[in-house]
Design an enzyme around this catalytic site. Structure first.
Site, PDB file in Angstrom:
ATOM      1  N   GLY A   1       0.822  -1.200   0.000  1.00 20.96           N
ATOM      2  CA  GLY A   1       0.000   0.000   0.000  1.00 20.96           C
ATOM      3  C   GLY A   1       0.854   1.247   0.000  1.00 20.96           C
TER       4      GLY A   1
ATOM      5  N   PRO B   1       2.494   4.918   1.231  1.00 17.24           N
ATOM      6  CA  PRO B   1       3.067   5.298   2.528  1.00 17.24           C
ATOM      7  C   PRO B   1       2.023   5.892   3.459  1.00 17.24           C
ATOM      8  CG  PRO B   1       4.427   6.106   0.720  1.00 17.24           C
ATOM      9  CD  PRO B   1       3.153   5.628   0.102  1.00 17.24           C
ATOM     10  N   GLY B   2       2.204   5.628   4.755  1.00 20.23           N
ATOM     11  CA  GLY B   2       1.380   6.276   5.759  1.00 20.23           C
ATOM     12  C   GLY B   2       0.078   5.592   6.083  1.00 20.23           C
ATOM     13  N   VAL B   3      -0.178   4.382   5.547  1.00 20.14           N
ATOM     14  CA  VAL B   3      -1.454   3.722   5.845  1.00 20.14           C
ATOM     15  C   VAL B   3      -1.346   2.773   7.028  1.00 20.14           C
ATOM     16  CG1 VAL B   3      -2.307   3.932   3.493  1.00 20.14           C
ATOM     17  CG2 VAL B   3      -1.020   1.899   4.136  1.00 20.14           C
TER      18      VAL B   3
ATOM     19  N   LYS C   1       1.319   0.233   7.625  1.00 15.20           N
ATOM     20  CA  LYS C   1       1.827  -1.121   7.370  1.00 15.20           C
ATOM     21  C   LYS C   1       2.833  -1.547   8.445  1.00 15.20           C
ATOM     22  CE  LYS C   1       3.416  -0.073   3.298  1.00 15.20           C
ATOM     23  NZ  LYS C   1       3.027   1.342   3.290  1.00 15.20           N
ATOM     24  N   THR C   2       3.797  -0.682   8.728  1.00 15.12           N
ATOM     25  CA  THR C   2       4.844  -1.050   9.678  1.00 15.12           C
ATOM     26  C   THR C   2       4.302  -1.189  11.091  1.00 15.12           C
ATOM     27  OG1 THR C   2       6.472   0.112   8.314  1.00 15.12           O
ATOM     28  CG2 THR C   2       7.092  -0.375  10.579  1.00 15.12           C
TER      29      THR C   2
ATOM     30  N   SER D   1      -4.767   2.172 -18.728  1.00 18.31           N
ATOM     31  CA  SER D   1      -6.045   2.559 -18.136  1.00 18.31           C
ATOM     32  C   SER D   1      -6.486   3.974 -18.496  1.00 18.31           C
ATOM     33  CB  SER D   1      -5.978   2.433 -16.604  1.00 18.31           C
ATOM     34  OG  SER D   1      -5.006   3.303 -16.067  1.00 18.31           O
TER      35      SER D   1
ATOM     36  N   LYS E   1      -8.307   4.252  -7.221  1.00 16.13           N
ATOM     37  CA  LYS E   1      -8.677   5.302  -8.168  1.00 16.13           C
ATOM     38  C   LYS E   1      -9.963   6.006  -7.750  1.00 16.13           C
ATOM     39  CE  LYS E   1      -6.478   3.095 -12.164  1.00 16.13           C
ATOM     40  NZ  LYS E   1      -6.695   2.395 -13.451  1.00 16.13           N
TER      41      LYS E   1
END
Length: 815
Positions: free
Chosen positions: A382, A384-386, A388-389, A705, A748
């Site tokens: 995903g 950055p900043g969601v 994950k870490t 797309s 999107k």
């Protein structure tokens, strides 16, 4: 203890001449008491002027301690309100133009209000002598303080013997209190509190408490010193005897260092209970160590190797906490949404729980060769900043396991993963084994961060080395080059993170269970900010919850005007900026509102960093809004087309990849083939040049797309009918006019929602992806599904002057 106070009665004449207004001299790291004689160095010109004026006048000055000793020229709010009136006995200017002043404390005072701050501080004061009630209690407190002070004096070094006799002879309890306070080792804030106590009995009690603790500290210090001297004497005796023993053994040829090492490691190996292969290797190295001289270079190498073997957690494991409800609570506390990851962990716990309850293991019934391969390996992909870490730490907490982390970003050496062979000087195990040792268990949650950013060069390919580590069918026998024995990694829960899958080695990608973490909606960001980001930044910046209150409109303003991201990292950064600016206002005493409003946000963060790209209605033909996916989430993409007299040539710009350029040529061919249906004269294609451009030319772009948006832009420029500016488009097109499905639909659509679009046209075959959209997004947007290009043309092109907008309406799936 320095007895530097004048006796009571020395200052009675000065008390009658104290003016109502007096100059204030701030003191740093020092509290002045009545009766106290102080040498002071005055260096600032304004305070030197004040001293000179006082010497020419009343010889009196007010001494008050600064709250912030680092401030050279403090303001009224930076110093205390209670101080001591002092008489200037002597003022001498030195060779470096400074003043050396001798002052004597007279009486305590309080500041009623400040008269001025320039050129120096002047305040109107009132004398504030302590309340003193004669009686038995005062006599008892005075006597107790005298005894304690005498006991402390006897414990302190370098104090004259007659100091205790002098303390016993003091009759005035107030003079005794200030004498003890002035000569005790008390921190400045505590000394100021002693000065500010109004009741003499309370002041004596406070000093008794402080002196009692000082007596205990000094007594303990004496005890420690005595024990230390005794231990040092024993240690010196033992050292002398050992050195004699070594000399005798050396003469007899019976040095025992090697024997001691052999016995020590033999015990370690028994305690470690190594697996068969590791135990045999350790015994082989131990036999080499036994026959080796301690001064040999190889001796320390073997000891280091044996230390690594015996320190690894061969059999130590954490017990999984299999409470599914508890795990769900922990995951929900730490992270909002991310249901796919949470469900996968709950599935893992449910399987482990069933196996334990039924007394089975995953490999009991497995055929030979299939016993392994039961490990868990997740790849969180995903922008950055969601989260994950941080999700890895929450998973470890929910499972009750240890957590360890390794960043793979920029690693180019295979030895970082597998370690160096022991033939090299300074060889060490790889970072996988090092992390397992740090974790202390053989089944930690192991996070491999930024796996998509692993590099490779002449030193090897770390991605290839990771193939064994991350393959559940092989990692039960992971062999580090340094250890050169198998170590079982099958019980480790590996979690990898990446921003995009394309750069990960395909065989490595095939070994991982991929879970996509898409961007957050504005509603989700608002929820995260209220429940997680604001409390954390308030705490980090030293504020109390009641000192700063973020309203939801203010947070919505930050989200819309100051961040444009899929995650919440910049959002937290902006919230932190607001907290820091509020902390500055509070620290400097400036009044400010505690509730943060949108207007306050604009005042603190200045002008907005972002504005909606579609805030103005686009009424020019040839512009269509496409949707794209980047490593940082989804974005809207403007497709611009213009025409000019020419020879029918097509120019394409915007740093486009080969696939996207092919999409542009397909769009041009399709519009040309449908000229009759679109009402375009065929000759226009021969005498008109088309220039198709995708802005942000410095950023590479590729993929099929954008084909649908390119068709709309070209159809718009040839028909003269603008494309609706509130419509976003995505989809691959064919020469026959079919709209084919594309990826990244959720990202999107979230980008379109974030940019303010209210309608999105998607390929009909992407209908299955709509279930992934958050409910609030589907409720605010209209999703149109198109099988063919004609469906999109009929809806997205604005009507011409005659009102004709097309004959075919696309299917729709509105939220």
């Amino acid at each position: 203890m320095a007895l530097n106070l004048f006796k009571p009665g020395d200052n009675d004449d000065d008390l009658k001449r104290i003016p109502r207004e007096i100059g204030i001299l701030p003191l740093r790291n020092l509290v002045a008491y009545p009766y106290m004689v102080l040498p002071l160095a005055v260096v600032l010109p304004n305070f030197m002027k004040m001293i000179e004026e006082a010497v020419d006048g009343s010889h009196l000055v007010g001494l008050i301690t600064c709250k912030e000793p680092t401030v050279d020229n403090p303001m009224p709010w930076q110093i205390y309100e209670v101080g001591t009136i002092a008489r200037i006995h002597r003022a001498v200017k030195t060779s470096n133009k400074h003043l050396h002043v001798i002052v004597q404390g007279i009486e305590r005072f309080r500041v009623k209000f400040w008269r001025r701050t320039e050129p120096y501080l002047v305040a109107q004061i009132e004398l504030s002598p302590e309340r003193m009630e004669e009686g038995v209690e005062l006599d008892a407190l005075k006597r107790r303080l005298q005894i304690l002070a005498q006991e402390v004096v006897t414990l302190m070094p370098n104090i004259p013997e007659d100091a205790g006799n002098y303390l016993e002879s003091i009759e005035d309890p107030r003079y005794l209190a200030y004498l003890v306070a002035a000569n005790s080792r008390i921190k400045t804030p505590t000394s100021q509190k002693i000065l500010e106590i109004d009741d003499l009995n309370d002041k004596l009690r406070a000093l008794i408490s402080l002196l009692s603790r000082e007596k205990e500290v000094l007594s303990l210090d004496h005890k420690i010193q005595a024990e230390t001297h005794e231990e040092m004497g024993k240690a010196q005796r033992d050292y002398y005897l050992r050195q004699q023993m070594k000399a005798i053994q050396k003469e007899l040829g019976e040095e025992s260092d090697a024997e001691d090492d052999y016995a020590e490691y033999e015990q370690k190996l028994i305690k470690a209970a190594l697996p068969k292969e590791a135990h045999e290797e350790a015994q082989r190295e131990l036999r080499r160590l036994k026959g080796m001289h301690p001064s040999s270079a190889e001796h320390s190498v073997i000891k280091t190797y044996l230390n690594w073997l015996t320190d690894l957690p061969w059999h130590t494991r954490s017990d999984d906490r299999l409470d599914i409800a508890h795990a769900r609570v922990i995951l929900d506390e730490d992270h909002y949404d991310l249901e796919d990851v949470k469900d996968r962990l709950i599935e893992y716990l449910a399987v482990k729980k069933l196996l334990r309850e039924r007394g089975e293991t995953p490999d009991k019934e497995a055929p030979q060769g299939d016993a392994q391969g039961t490990g868990t390996l997740l790849c969180l992909v995903g922008p950055p900043g969601v989260g994950k870490t941080s999700l890895g730490q929450s998973i470890a907490r929910a499972l009750g396991r240890r957590f360890t982390r390794m960043s793979l970003g920029g690693i180019r050496d295979e030895a970082e993963i597998r370690g160096h062979r022991r033939t090299y000087i300074g060889a060490m195990p790889g970072r996988i084994i090092q992390a397992i040792k740090r974790a202390g268990t053989r089944n930690p949650v192991f996070m491999l961060d930024e796996i998509d950013k692993v590099g490779s060069d002449w030193r090897g390919d770390p991605s290839s080395a990771l193939l064994e580590v991350l393959d559940p069918a092989q990692n039960h026998a992971f062999r580090d080059h340094y250890l050169d024995v198998d170590f079982d990694l099958s019980e480790v829960m590996f979690i990898t993170t990446a921003n995009q899958l394309e750069t990960i080695l395909p065989p490595l990608r095939d070994r991982m269970e991929t879970i996509a973490l898409d961007g957050y909606t504005e509603h989700e960001k608002l929820h995260i900010a209220v429940n997680h980001l604001v409390p954390r930044q308030t705490r980090v910046n030293g504020l109390k919850p009641e000192e700063i209150i973020f309203g939801r409109p203010a947070l919505a303003c930050i989200i819309a005007d100051y961040t444009r991201e899929a995650g919440v990292r910049n959002l937290e950064r902006q919230i932190g900026a607001v907290c820091r600016k509020t902390a500055v206002c509070i620290s400097t005493g400036q009044p400010g509102p505690t509730e943060i409003t949108p207007d306050r946000i604009r005042q603190l963060l200045k002008k907005p960093l972002f504005e909606s790209e579609i805030s103005e209605t686009i009424d020019l033909p040839g512009i269509a809004t496409g949707l794209s996916v980047t490593a940082y989430g989804g974005e809207i993409l403007f497709i611009e087309a213009t025409r000019m007299p020419g020879k029918g040539e097509l120019t394409i710009t915007g740093h486009l990849g080969e696939v996207m350029m092919e999409s542009a040529r397909i769009a041009h061919s399709y519009v040309r083939s449908q000229a009759v249906n679109l009402g375009i004269e065929a000759r226009r294609f021969k005498d008109t040049d088309i220039h198709l451009h995708v802005p942000a030319g410095a950023i590479p772009k590729d993929g099929p797309s954008a084909g649908l948006a390119m068709v709309l832009a070209m159809a718009s420029i040839f028909t003269g009918r603008p494309v609706r500016s509130d419509v976003g488009l995505t989809g691959e097109v064919t020469l026959r006019g079919r709209v084919l499905p594309v990826g990244g639909i959720k990202i999107k659509v979230l980008a379109a929602h974030r940019a303010g679009l209210r309608t999105v046209i998607l390929p009909r075959r992407n209908d299955r992806d709509l279930d992934e959209l958050p409910q609030e997004v589907r409720g605010e947007m209209t999703i149109r599904l198109a099988d063919r290009v004609e469906d999109a043309l009929a809806f997205a092109l604005q009507p011409d002057e005659s009102g004709a907008a097309g004959t075919r309406q696309p299917n729709s799936a509105t939220g």
